[in-house]
Design a protein around this motif. Structure first.
Motif, PDB file in Angstrom:
ATOM      1  N   ARG A  32      13.887  38.857   2.223  1.00  0.00           N
ATOM      2  CA  ARG A  32      14.933  38.245   3.044  1.00  0.00           C
ATOM      3  C   ARG A  32      15.495  39.238   4.050  1.00  0.00           C
ATOM      4  N   GLU A  34      18.134  40.914   5.101  1.00  0.00           N
ATOM      5  CA  GLU A  34      19.443  41.446   4.709  1.00  0.00           C
ATOM      6  C   GLU A  34      19.534  42.872   5.232  1.00  0.00           C
ATOM      7  N   ASP A  35      20.715  43.435   5.190  1.00  0.00           N
ATOM      8  CA  ASP A  35      20.919  44.807   5.652  1.00  0.00           C
ATOM      9  C   ASP A  35      20.089  45.776   4.794  1.00  0.00           C
ATOM     10  N   PHE A  79      15.238  38.767  -3.745  1.00  0.00           N
ATOM     11  CA  PHE A  79      15.107  38.986  -2.305  1.00  0.00           C
ATOM     12  C   PHE A  79      13.740  38.639  -1.727  1.00  0.00           C
TER      13      PHE A  79
END
Length: 86
Positions: A32, A34-35, A79
């Motif tokens: 994903r 994401e940071d 994730f």
């Protein structure tokens, strides 16, 4: 070992290294978006903790390895992008 050296060697380098891996996995659509730095902190923190346990209590190595295995599997189930999911 001095605290600053410990942080540089065992925390900062590990976070930077894993953030780079997560950037590549995000770019490749594997995980994903994401940071990457936050992902690195989430991934590495339990690893550092488990290494500390093993270092101080060698009799807990098998337990720590089981926890590490469970952590890695949960992280990537959380994730990972399933086919077709964005």
């Amino acid at each position: 070992m001095q605290p600053a050296l410990f942080s540089e060697r065992y925390v900062d380098r590990m976070i930077s290294y894993h953030a780079g891996i997560f950037r590549s996995l995000i770019a490749g659509g594997e995980i994903r978006d994401e940071d990457p730095d936050t992902l690195a902190w989430m991934y590495v923190s339990p690893v550092i903790t488990l290494l500390s346990v093993c270092d101080r209590q060698t009799e807990r190595e098998a337990e720590s390895l089981e926890k590490l295995d469970a952590h890695v599997k949960l992280f990537f189930r959380t994730f990972n992008i399933e086919r077709g999911e964005k």
